[in-house]
Design a protein around this motif. Structure first.
Motif, PDB file in Angstrom:
ATOM      1  N   THR A  41     -16.574 -16.326  52.530  1.00  0.00           N
ATOM      2  CA  THR A  41     -17.389 -17.466  53.368  1.00  0.00           C
ATOM      3  C   THR A  41     -17.216 -19.050  52.756  1.00  0.00           C
ATOM      4  O   THR A  41     -16.740 -19.815  53.641  1.00  0.00           O
ATOM      5  CB  THR A  41     -18.813 -17.364  53.469  1.00  0.00           C
ATOM      6  OG1 THR A  41     -18.838 -15.878  53.990  1.00  0.00           O
ATOM      7  CG2 THR A  41     -19.515 -18.264  54.276  1.00  0.00           C
ATOM      8  N   ASP A 160     -16.135 -15.162  60.442  1.00  0.00           N
ATOM      9  CA  ASP A 160     -17.044 -14.767  59.422  1.00  0.00           C
ATOM     10  C   ASP A 160     -17.544 -13.449  59.772  1.00  0.00           C
ATOM     11  O   ASP A 160     -18.579 -13.480  60.700  1.00  0.00           O
ATOM     12  CB  ASP A 160     -17.830 -15.910  58.820  1.00  0.00           C
ATOM     13  CG  ASP A 160     -18.319 -15.542  57.392  1.00  0.00           C
ATOM     14  OD1 ASP A 160     -17.796 -14.349  56.971  1.00  0.00           O
ATOM     15  OD2 ASP A 160     -19.001 -16.240  56.945  1.00  0.00           O
ATOM     16  N   GLU A 161     -17.242 -12.380  59.404  1.00  0.00           N
ATOM     17  CA  GLU A 161     -17.739 -11.119  59.607  1.00  0.00           C
ATOM     18  C   GLU A 161     -18.004 -10.835  61.011  1.00  0.00           C
ATOM     19  O   GLU A 161     -19.158 -10.414  61.308  1.00  0.00           O
ATOM     20  CB  GLU A 161     -19.006 -11.132  58.623  1.00  0.00           C
ATOM     21  CG  GLU A 161     -19.008 -11.333  57.511  1.00  0.00           C
ATOM     22  CD  GLU A 161     -18.676 -10.436  56.323  1.00  0.00           C
ATOM     23  OE1 GLU A 161     -18.480  -9.208  56.580  1.00  0.00           O
ATOM     24  OE2 GLU A 161     -18.873 -10.664  55.047  1.00  0.00           O
TER      25      GLU A 161
HETATM   26 MG   LIG Z   1     -19.815 -14.319  53.414  1.00  0.00          MG
END
Ligand SMILES: [Mg+2]
Ligand SMILES: Nc1ncnc2c1ncn2[C@@H]1O[C@H](COP(=O)(O)OP(=O)(O)OP(=O)(O)O)[C@@H](O)[C@H]1O
Lengths: 212, 400
Positions: A41, A160-161
């Motif tokens: 991240t 992100d994810e």
């Molecule tokens: Mg992360």
């Protein structure tokens, strides 16, 4: 399109993220892998210009982010980077279309409702243009988030994810959507994930090591 | 799409709680507006009623009572004074003009004032119909009195005392020979007649001698007071002292007595203004709490706006704009409410009460209220805006 060099980022003397070289061409997708806490991240935010690294160089489309002052960096990020958050973070008080217009406004671009609707149409959610995000299904909301990230035709898209909480079918759909639209905008695409399903469909993979 | 759209969209999202914050602001402003209107209309009315009267000469007693009873027709008089002595002062070279008035009777609560045509000139009154009195028992009525049933050519009997319900002088009916146009002064609520009429009624009680000639008068004739106008401002220095020292009469200045009265009232106004101030502070606090508590649930949205390209400065403006919208709308609503409250008060206050209130008049100090939302909004937005300015979008977005 995206170029990272000798990046280090430290929180209180602890290195949270490090990468020596990472270059992505226009339209090229890549995965950012690594165990939890390895700095995925953090690196994504550095690449997106949300975070200034402790050391190293970030270039997007030839522009060095270090050379920009805070306000110019905000403007540059709005104009040239599209971000898809794991929890999407559509602005709840604005309709889907207004979320796109907010991205145009934030980037300092002229607000273009026609282009906003066309972007929604390309993602198959033009019918939801005037609906508040709370009214959308999970799949529609994801499309809306991708639409917001791509409406300004950015040079870099980061996610992100994006698949973490999705079932197989939806995870596949989102990955395909991101790749297709990154290609369409000729944007580099960087996805942080530890989802095995992503590894199967994107060949370029950068793996971070767990920080000491 | 701009900051304004963003600000309003977010305010609309929590419209119930935001309306409550706005209402709180409106109540404080309404109270202040109502106070401003009341103060200016009372002061304005006092000034108009006392127009052209520099000094009142009447019987000894409370000077405030003398002024209230003879200029504003609110209180009962301090007593009567001999006409000869009044004439002596009216003839004083320092006096430009003098209006005698004689009180004592009323008709259905409206005071019957025996006087001279000078009383009408003092208010610049014009006739809506009819003419001035020319013989005893002819009356000219004010606009409000006329509207209350005392029409042109109507006949009515006076009754003893200054409030309704006294002994009725049924054998001496008056006739309305003239109706005045509204003057928006106490004149609108008076019945005017010649001094002779008043004397005639009361003389009749004593010795049935009601054929007094127009300009002749008996040595024991009395009036209630003499309203004087100075020839020059210098008179203000010596004339009152002369009257108070050299006679059994009392001289009182309307300007001085009303200033004293306003000071007494002012004490009440100050208390109310403090209360309004507390309300406003509460409103500012309430808007502050609204913005501040909203920061927590909004922190992702604010971080997303940053990620979309908005600078810190623009987030500050966004929050400030929201505080301004709340306090501005609150102020606007408050000013309207204040005017409405005064209009309502004016409509509901009984006809007999002296001051006619109007909600449609704006006063200059209200302009000062326009600065209020700026102050309250800025105060309320300061800390939330500072926190939004300081917060780091990367940190916020990293955990969600
Ligand atoms: Mg992360
Ligand atoms: N704002 C911060 N202040 C201090 N330390 C931080 C901050 N943000 C992240 N870290 C630390 O930096 C390291 C990397 O965090 P990061 O969120 O980038 O990891 P990640 O690879 O995304 O993990 P995950 O897979 O769990 O999301 C972690 O050790 C984390 O505790």
């Amino acid at each position: 399109m995206l170029s990272l060099q000798a990046i280090r980022h430290r929180y209180d003397d602890r290195t949270a993220a490090r990468v020596e070289v990472l270059d992505l061409a226009a339209g090229e997708p890549a995965l950012l892998l690594g165990p939890s806490g390895s700095g995925k991240t953090t690196l994504l935010h550095i690449a997106a210009g949300l975070l200034r690294p402790s050391e190293g160089l970030v270039r997007i489309g030839g522009q060095s982010l270090t050379a920009l002052d805070d306000i110019a960096l905000d403007r540059f990020r709005g104009r040239h980077v599209g971000i898809v958050f794991q929890r999407l973070h559509l602005i709840g008080s604005l309709t889907v279309l207004q979320n796109l217009l907010a991205a145009q406004y934030g980037a300092g671009l002229p607000v273009d409702i026609g282009h906003g609707r066309a972007t929604l149409a390309a993602l198959g959610i033009e019918a939801q243009a005037d609906v508040l995000p709370a009214r959308l299904s999970q799949g529609q909301a994801q499309r809306a988030a991708v639409a917001r990230a791509t409406v300004n035709r950015p040079q870099l898209i980061v996610a992100d994810e994006p698949t973490a909480s999705l079932d197989d079918r939806n995870a596949d759909a989102v990955l395909n959507l991101l790749q297709a639209h990154a290609r369409a905008c000729e944007a580099a695409l960087l996805i942080a994930t530890h989802d095995a399903r992503a590894k199967a469909c994107i060949k370029r993979q950068i793996t971070l090591e767990a920080s000491a | 799409m701009n900051l304004w759209t963003l600000a309003v969209a977010d305010l609309r999202r929590y419209r119930l709680s935001n309306s409550l914050h706005l209402l709180l602001m409106a109540l404080g402003v309404a109270l202040i507006t109502a106070l401003l209107l009341l103060a200016s209309q009372i002061a304005g009315r006092f000034a108009r009623d006392a127009a052209g009267v520099d000094l009142v000469v009447g019987a000894k007693g409370s000077p405030l009572q003398l002024i209230l009873s003879t200029v504003y027709h609110l209180d009962i008089p301090t007593g009567n004074i001999p006409l000869d002595e009044a004439r002596r002062w009216a003839a004083n070279p320092m006096v430009a003009s003098a209006t005698p008035i004689s009180l004592g009777d009323n008709a259905r609560g409206y005071r019957i004032v025996g006087t001279t045509p000078a009383m009408l000139e003092r208010y610049g009154a014009r006739f809506a119909s009819g003419r001035i009195w020319q013989a005893p028992m002819e009356a000219v009525v004010g606009a409000d009195v006329a509207r209350d049933g005392f029409r042109q050519d109507a006949r009515f009997a006076g009754s003893h005392g200054l409030t309704a319900g006294g002994h009725v002088h049924a054998d001496h009916p008056y006739r309305v020979v003239g109706v005045l146009a509204p003057t928006h002064t106490v004149l609108d609520r008076l019945i005017l007649t010649s001094l002779d009429s008043v004397w005639a009624i009361h003389a009749d009680h004593d010795d049935h001698d009601d054929d007094a000639p127009d300009d002749g008068y008996h040595a024991d004739q009395e009036i209630t007071a003499l309203l004087l106008r100075y020839r020059s401002p210098i008179a203000a220095i010596s004339l009152p002292r002369m009257i108070n020292m050299q006679s059994k009469l009392q001289a009182a200045s309307p300007a001085f007595e009303t200033a004293r009265l306003m000071q007494l009232l002012g004490l009440g106004f100050t208390t109310l203004k403090a209360l309004a101030g507390v309300l406003l502070l509460t409103a500012a606090l309430s808007i502050f709490i609204a913005l501040y508590t909203a920061l927590e649930p909004r922190r992702y949205e604010l971080a997303v706006l940053r990620s979309l390209g908005l600078s810190r400065g623009r987030l500050v403006v966004l929050l400030w704009l929201q505080a301004l919208v709340l306090s501005g709308a609150g102020t606007l609503l408050g000013v309207l409410l204040g005017h409405f409250a005064i209009a309502l008060l004016g409509a509901l206050s009984p006809q007999a009460s002296g001051i006619r209130l109007s909600g449609t008049i704006a006063v200059a100090p209200e302009l000062g209220l326009l600065a209020l939302p700026l102050l309250v909004g800025t105060l309320a937005a300061a800390l939330p805006a500072w926190r939004a300015y300081r917060s780091d979008p990367a940190t916020t977005l990293a955990d969600g």
